[in-house]
Design a protein around this motif. Sequence first.
Motif, mmCIF file in Angstrom:
data_model
loop_
_atom_site.group_PDB
_atom_site.id
_atom_site.type_symbol
_atom_site.label_atom_id
_atom_site.label_comp_id
_atom_site.label_asym_id
_atom_site.label_seq_id
_atom_site.Cartn_x
_atom_site.Cartn_y
_atom_site.Cartn_z
ATOM 1 N N VAL A 11 7.093 -6.421 -27.786
ATOM 2 C CA VAL A 11 6.975 -7.304 -28.947
ATOM 3 C C VAL A 11 5.653 -6.958 -29.623
ATOM 4 O O VAL A 11 4.579 -7.200 -29.069
ATOM 5 C CB VAL A 11 7.025 -8.791 -28.535
ATOM 6 C CG1 VAL A 11 7.050 -9.672 -29.778
ATOM 7 C CG2 VAL A 11 8.231 -9.070 -27.647
ATOM 8 N N ALA A 12 5.755 -6.329 -30.790
ATOM 9 C CA ALA A 12 4.584 -5.709 -31.427
ATOM 10 C C ALA A 12 4.175 -6.462 -32.692
ATOM 11 O O ALA A 12 4.978 -7.214 -33.252
ATOM 12 C CB ALA A 12 4.926 -4.261 -31.783
ATOM 13 N N SER B 146 6.451 -15.086 -29.779
ATOM 14 C CA SER B 146 6.667 -13.654 -29.523
ATOM 15 C C SER B 146 7.572 -13.448 -28.309
ATOM 16 O O SER B 146 8.473 -12.607 -28.329
ATOM 17 C CB SER B 146 5.326 -12.940 -29.307
ATOM 18 O OG SER B 146 4.591 -12.908 -30.509
ATOM 19 N N ALA C 217 4.133 1.244 -33.129
ATOM 20 C CA ALA C 217 4.404 0.796 -31.757
ATOM 21 C C ALA C 217 5.666 1.462 -31.227
ATOM 22 O O ALA C 217 5.714 1.895 -30.071
ATOM 23 C CB ALA C 217 4.546 -0.723 -31.716
ATOM 24 N N ALA C 218 6.685 1.559 -32.071
ATOM 25 C CA ALA C 218 7.957 2.158 -31.641
ATOM 26 C C ALA C 218 7.752 3.616 -31.266
ATOM 27 O O ALA C 218 8.305 4.103 -30.274
ATOM 28 C CB ALA C 218 8.998 2.017 -32.742
ATOM 29 N N VAL D 267 11.630 -2.093 -29.516
ATOM 30 C CA VAL D 267 10.427 -2.702 -30.086
ATOM 31 C C VAL D 267 10.839 -3.681 -31.175
ATOM 32 O O VAL D 267 11.623 -3.337 -32.065
ATOM 33 C CB VAL D 267 9.477 -1.627 -30.660
ATOM 34 C CG1 VAL D 267 8.207 -2.266 -31.207
ATOM 35 C CG2 VAL D 267 9.113 -0.611 -29.580
ATOM 36 N N VAL D 268 10.348 -4.918 -31.071
ATOM 37 C CA VAL D 268 10.689 -5.951 -32.070
ATOM 38 C C VAL D 268 9.405 -6.603 -32.573
ATOM 39 O O VAL D 268 8.386 -6.584 -31.880
ATOM 40 C CB VAL D 268 11.630 -7.027 -31.469
ATOM 41 C CG1 VAL D 268 12.964 -6.420 -31.073
ATOM 42 C CG2 VAL D 268 10.997 -7.729 -30.279
ATOM 43 N N PRO D 269 9.449 -7.193 -33.777
ATOM 44 C CA PRO D 269 8.231 -7.824 -34.305
ATOM 45 C C PRO D 269 7.942 -9.173 -33.647
ATOM 46 O O PRO D 269 8.857 -9.918 -33.317
ATOM 47 C CB PRO D 269 8.556 -8.017 -35.798
ATOM 48 C CG PRO D 269 10.043 -7.983 -35.892
ATOM 49 C CD PRO D 269 10.557 -7.195 -34.741
ATOM 50 N N ALA E 10 1.748 -8.702 -29.644
ATOM 51 C CA ALA E 10 1.655 -9.019 -31.076
ATOM 52 C C ALA E 10 0.400 -9.804 -31.449
ATOM 53 O O ALA E 10 0.270 -10.244 -32.588
ATOM 54 C CB ALA E 10 2.905 -9.770 -31.522
ATOM 55 N N ALA F 7 4.009 -7.245 -36.384
ATOM 56 C CA ALA F 7 5.022 -6.889 -37.386
ATOM 57 C C ALA F 7 4.550 -5.736 -38.270
ATOM 58 O O ALA F 7 5.326 -4.835 -38.602
ATOM 59 C CB ALA F 7 5.358 -8.115 -38.226
ATOM 60 N N GLU G 60 2.746 -3.306 -37.542
ATOM 61 C CA GLU G 60 2.553 -2.044 -36.808
ATOM 62 C C GLU G 60 3.806 -1.638 -36.051
ATOM 63 O O GLU G 60 3.732 -0.920 -35.052
ATOM 64 C CB GLU G 60 1.399 -2.192 -35.796
ATOM 65 C CG GLU G 60 0.123 -2.770 -36.335
ATOM 66 C CD GLU G 60 -0.569 -1.812 -37.281
ATOM 67 O OE1 GLU G 60 -0.244 -0.616 -37.258
ATOM 68 O OE2 GLU G 60 -1.420 -2.271 -38.053
ATOM 69 N N LEU G 61 4.958 -2.112 -36.526
ATOM 70 C CA LEU G 61 6.196 -1.908 -35.777
ATOM 71 C C LEU G 61 6.514 -0.425 -35.564
ATOM 72 O O LEU G 61 6.842 0.003 -34.455
ATOM 73 C CB LEU G 61 7.343 -2.595 -36.526
ATOM 74 C CG LEU G 61 8.478 -3.100 -35.669
ATOM 75 C CD1 LEU G 61 7.980 -4.055 -34.606
ATOM 76 C CD2 LEU G 61 9.530 -3.769 -36.538
#
Length: 244
Positions: free
Chosen positions: A58-59, A91, A67-68, A81-83, A16, A61, A63-64
Amino acid sequence: MAATVPVTVAAILVAAGSGQRLGADVPKAFVRVAGRTLLEHAVGRFAAHPAVDAVVVVAPAAELAAAAELAAELAGPDVTVVPGGATRQESVARGLTALTALADGVAFVLVSDVARPFVPATVVSAVVAALRDGAVAVVPVVPIHDTVRQRGESAALGAVVDRSSLVAVQTPQGFRRDVLVEAHAVAAPGATDDAMLVEALGHEIVPVPGADESFKITTPADLARAEAVALLSAASPPRSGGPS
Ligand code: C5P
């Protein structure tokens, strides 16, 4: 995450950061090396490792969704995948919370920087093996090759520090999950890695050999090195993780 597969080792991949020092126009995790994003390189390696049962990314927020999409292509259903938060520490804490919501049985957690996308399988195996042997916290370390000095109070430099007494600490760092959760619950802000938080609880930090390929991508020059490392590992694909 497949409900029938017991999840004993989970990897939290922190991605992140903004990567401002890299000067790219996308967050660092989305910078491409050898045609793939750093996120894809990192997720691909951890998801393919035989000792890793689940991956939490943990990406950034903003670009969630992107990333997923990338992570799911590589890791299938065993990736979540979480923010991320404002700091690395935050993070990691968010990744741990996501893990708690996902699976109860996780005994060990590996925390790795996506900014270190080329971690060899042998290093992951060594970290997991040390945890299975009873270590509470494990960090990969490498020697320091530069001469190191303290900063002086003025412009002049301070004393040389004996580099043979120093090591550089990499990721993935491995922990007993209950201890890492406790460490984050009581942590003050400002730690640059997770071992610092666990050490503050009084636990011993066990070293295992790290690897040159696990270097952290921070500056544009590191990207050129990363291209070379990606080429080399494509020429000789990573060996399987071995016993874990
Ligand atoms: O900023 P630094 O180089 O210490 O970042 C190390 C790792 O932590 C990177 O993989 C970065 O994406 C991640 N990070 C994060 N959330 C932040 C800051 C950094 O996940 N707020």
